[in-house]
Scaffold this motif. Structure first.
Motif, short mmCIF file in Angstrom:
data_model
loop_
_atom_site.label_atom_id
_atom_site.label_comp_id
_atom_site.label_asym_id
_atom_site.label_seq_id
_atom_site.Cartn_x
_atom_site.Cartn_y
_atom_site.Cartn_z
N ALA A 1 0.82 -1.21 0.00
CA ALA A 1 0.00 0.00 0.00
C ALA A 1 0.85 1.26 0.00
CB ALA A 1 -0.94 -0.01 1.21
N ASP A 2 1.98 1.25 0.73
CA ASP A 2 2.80 2.47 0.76
C ASP A 2 3.48 2.71 -0.58
OD1 ASP A 2 4.35 0.17 1.28
OD2 ASP A 2 5.94 1.36 2.21
N TRP A 3 3.73 1.66 -1.36
CA TRP A 3 4.26 1.84 -2.70
C TRP A 3 3.21 2.52 -3.59
CZ3 TRP A 3 7.61 -2.70 -4.89
CH2 TRP A 3 8.59 -3.06 -3.93
N LEU A 4 1.96 2.08 -3.45
CA LEU A 4 0.90 2.64 -4.27
C LEU A 4 0.68 4.11 -3.94
CD1 LEU A 4 -1.60 -0.36 -4.19
CD2 LEU A 4 -0.02 0.27 -6.03
N GLU A 5 0.79 4.46 -2.66
CA GLU A 5 0.67 5.86 -2.27
C GLU A 5 1.78 6.68 -2.89
OE1 GLU A 5 0.59 8.74 1.70
OE2 GLU A 5 0.52 6.57 1.91
N TYR A 6 2.99 6.15 -2.85
CA TYR A 6 4.13 6.81 -3.48
C TYR A 6 3.87 7.02 -4.97
CZ TYR A 6 8.76 6.92 -5.73
OH TYR A 6 9.85 7.22 -6.52
N ALA A 7 3.34 5.98 -5.63
CA ALA A 7 3.08 6.06 -7.06
C ALA A 7 2.00 7.09 -7.37
CB ALA A 7 2.66 4.68 -7.58
N ALA A 8 0.96 7.14 -6.53
CA ALA A 8 -0.12 8.11 -6.75
C ALA A 8 0.40 9.54 -6.60
CB ALA A 8 -1.26 7.84 -5.78
N LEU A 9 1.25 9.76 -5.61
CA LEU A 9 1.79 11.11 -5.38
C LEU A 9 2.60 11.60 -6.58
CD1 LEU A 9 2.83 11.04 -1.63
CD2 LEU A 9 1.40 12.77 -2.72
N ASP A 10 3.20 10.68 -7.30
CA ASP A 10 4.01 11.05 -8.45
C ASP A 10 3.20 11.77 -9.52
OD1 ASP A 10 6.43 10.24 -7.53
OD2 ASP A 10 6.66 8.52 -8.86
N VAL A 11 1.87 11.53 -9.56
CA VAL A 11 1.05 12.19 -10.58
C VAL A 11 0.07 13.22 -10.02
CG1 VAL A 11 1.23 10.38 -12.32
CG2 VAL A 11 -0.53 10.20 -10.56
N VAL A 12 -0.34 13.04 -8.77
CA VAL A 12 -1.32 13.96 -8.18
C VAL A 12 -0.81 15.40 -8.19
CG1 VAL A 12 -2.40 14.63 -5.99
CG2 VAL A 12 -2.51 12.26 -6.75
N LEU A 13 0.47 15.57 -7.95
CA LEU A 13 1.03 16.92 -7.83
C LEU A 13 1.47 17.51 -9.17
CD1 LEU A 13 3.22 16.31 -4.65
CD2 LEU A 13 0.97 17.40 -4.76
N LEU A 14 1.46 16.70 -10.22
CA LEU A 14 2.01 17.18 -11.49
C LEU A 14 1.26 18.37 -12.10
CD1 LEU A 14 3.20 13.92 -13.33
CD2 LEU A 14 4.60 15.72 -12.30
N PRO A 15 -0.07 18.41 -12.09
CA PRO A 15 -0.72 19.60 -12.67
C PRO A 15 -0.35 20.91 -11.97
CG PRO A 15 -2.28 17.77 -12.55
CD PRO A 15 -1.05 17.34 -11.79
N ASP A 16 -0.34 20.90 -10.64
CA ASP A 16 0.06 22.12 -9.91
C ASP A 16 1.53 22.44 -10.18
OD1 ASP A 16 -2.45 22.46 -8.86
OD2 ASP A 16 -1.99 21.52 -6.93
N LEU A 17 2.36 21.42 -10.23
CA LEU A 17 3.78 21.64 -10.51
C LEU A 17 3.97 22.19 -11.91
CD1 LEU A 17 6.69 21.34 -9.47
CD2 LEU A 17 6.71 19.04 -10.47
N ARG A 18 3.21 21.66 -12.86
CA ARG A 18 3.30 22.15 -14.24
C ARG A 18 2.98 23.64 -14.30
NH1 ARG A 18 1.07 24.98 -17.92
NH2 ARG A 18 0.75 24.19 -20.03
N ASN A 19 1.94 24.06 -13.61
CA ASN A 19 1.55 25.47 -13.63
C ASN A 19 2.63 26.36 -12.99
OD1 ASN A 19 -0.85 24.83 -14.88
ND2 ASN A 19 -2.01 24.72 -12.96
N ALA A 20 3.22 25.89 -11.90
CA ALA A 20 4.27 26.67 -11.24
C ALA A 20 5.50 26.77 -12.13
CB ALA A 20 4.62 26.03 -9.90
N VAL A 21 5.85 25.67 -12.78
CA VAL A 21 7.01 25.67 -13.67
C VAL A 21 6.74 26.55 -14.89
CG1 VAL A 21 8.36 24.22 -15.23
CG2 VAL A 21 7.90 23.43 -12.92
N ALA A 22 5.53 26.46 -15.43
CA ALA A 22 5.19 27.28 -16.60
C ALA A 22 5.29 28.77 -16.29
CB ALA A 22 3.79 26.92 -17.08
N ALA A 23 4.88 29.14 -15.09
CA ALA A 23 5.00 30.55 -14.69
C ALA A 23 6.45 30.99 -14.64
CB ALA A 23 4.33 30.75 -13.33
N GLN A 24 7.33 30.10 -14.16
CA GLN A 24 8.76 30.41 -14.12
C GLN A 24 9.33 30.52 -15.53
OE1 GLN A 24 11.09 30.55 -11.43
NE2 GLN A 24 9.50 30.50 -9.85
#
Length: 396
Positions: A153-176
């Motif tokens: 289960a902790d592996w799956l949580e790690y895997a989910a986190l890898d994509v959950v944050l990507l849209p917000d990260l994309r927007n922050a990076v795009a602004a930079q």
């Protein structure tokens, strides 16, 4: 304010069959905005580079973890998200295994590549998530054997986190990127990554043995070839990474020693690995083939398009060495001024090829045409061609 991974409330849906795939694809198609995508492989554990988990997140749809072992056809997922922008971190690592499942983006945003163009000192996912989103991620499971089942289960949580944050990260990076006026640079780099052709299969893959360049005689090379091919066949049969049977160093050690008997091979201290003794008959048979074959390989054939290693230019062609030093110094200055790593502004291989055989027309136009032939992107050419042409004026 920085928050920890433990403070995030992450939910995901595990998808293990065709019915679940259809439901997830319907939900993702109804979502909105770009799609965070990632894949987990079992590199170093399994023979190939297949994906053993595919993670997808989209606003309005949620997060889904797809198990390719139980899903034969990913076409519904491709139809659901194929036209959306895909956000990946270090996309070049995952595009091939995703394509093998029929998952191919038509638009790409690579947060790791963007971070490099922005001049970030650390470009790992955890580093830029903490820098731009203020979230601290745990470092875990990235080198795990994702082929094992069930997945913890902790592996799956790690895997989910890898994509959950990507849209917000994309927007922050795009602004930079916009702030540094590098949006177009990034767009061209993303497209080059997305459309990069697959490398052709090597004619003699055994020559990629780590340390194999120490083998100088045709017979030693034949021994290495037969051992490599024997190991590769067994690895394919067992679906295990070849290096987990016997490492490259053992192949090279045995080929170099040219043992006279199976017992000599067994006593060779540098011949080790989990299958070094259990498959001793197999390795000895390979060595006998190498000892007796008349098909002796020569040294590796030189690529007609290759150039000498730049360490030896001063001896082989002092003029070329002078061109390299002068041009590289000017490109390094531009790299620092623009806060773009040198290898992203113009790859070292492209620079070396250009100055080793400079174009007949050394004007900005001539340099630009040659850079285009070498695969440089338009934004790279626009910045570096005038600098190189100006440097060439005073060079031999």
């Amino acid at each position: 304010m920085t928050i920890s991974q433990a403070e995030l409330d992450i939910e995901w849906t595990m998808v293990t069959d065709a019915e679940g795939l259809l439901a997830a694809s319907t939900a993702l198609a109804a979502g909105h905005g770009p799609v965070g995508v990632d894949a987990e492989r079992a590199s170093g554990f399994r023979y190939g580079g297949e994906a053993y988990l595919v993670q997808v997140h989209r606003a309005g749809a949620g997060t889904y973890l797809f198990d390719p072992i139980g899903i034969e056809d990913f076409a519904p997922l491709q139809r659901a998200i194929g036209d959306a922008e895909w956000i990946l971190h270090a996309a070049s690592q995952d595009l091939a295994c995703l394509a093998a499942l029929g998952l191919v983006p038509t638009q790409l945003f690579d947060t790791e590549l963007a971070a490099r163009l922005l001049g970030f000192e650390r470009v790992g996912l955890g580093a830029i998530v903490e820098l731009l989103l203020g979230i601290t991620l745990e470092k875990a499971h990235s080198a795990a054997d994702w082929s094992q089942r069930p997945l913890p289960a902790d592996w799956l949580e790690y895997a989910a986190l890898d994509v959950v944050l990507l849209p917000d990260l994309r927007n922050a990076v795009a602004a930079q990127l916009e702030a540094q006026q590098k949006t177009e640079f990034a767009r061209q780099e993303f497209e080059a990554t997305r459309t990069k052709p697959e490398k052709p299969r090597l004619e003699e893959p055994w020559r990629k043995l780590s340390g194999g360049n120490s083998l100088k005689t045709p017979r030693a090379l034949a021994l290495a070839r037969e051992l490599w091919e024997g190991r590769d066949a067994l690895a394919r049969e067992r679906d295990v990474a070849p290096g987990r049977l016997i490492p490259d160093s053992s192949v090279v050690a045995a080929a170099s020693a040219n043992p006279r008997s199976k017992g000599d091979l067994a006593r060779l201290r540098d011949f080790k690995g989990r299958a070094s003794r259990s498959e001793l008959d197999r390795w000895w048979a390979a060595i006998l083939r190498g000892k007796t074959t008349e098909n002796l390989p020569g040294q590796k054939r030189r690529d007609p398009d290759s150039i000498p290693h730049h360490r030896f230019w001063a001896q082989r062609d002092p003029d070329a060495a002078a061109r390299l030093d002068a041009v590289r110094a000017r490109i390094e200055q531009e790299s620092a001024a623009r806060n773009i790593p040198l290898e992203n502004l113009l790859t070292p291989d492209t620079l070396r090829r250009l100055v080793w055989r400079p174009p007949v027309d050394r004007s900005e136009t001539g340099v630009a045409l040659r850079l285009k032939e070498l695969g440089a992107r338009d934004w790279q050419i626009g910045i570096t061609a005038p600098i190189i042409a100006e440097a060439f004026v005073d060079l031999p």
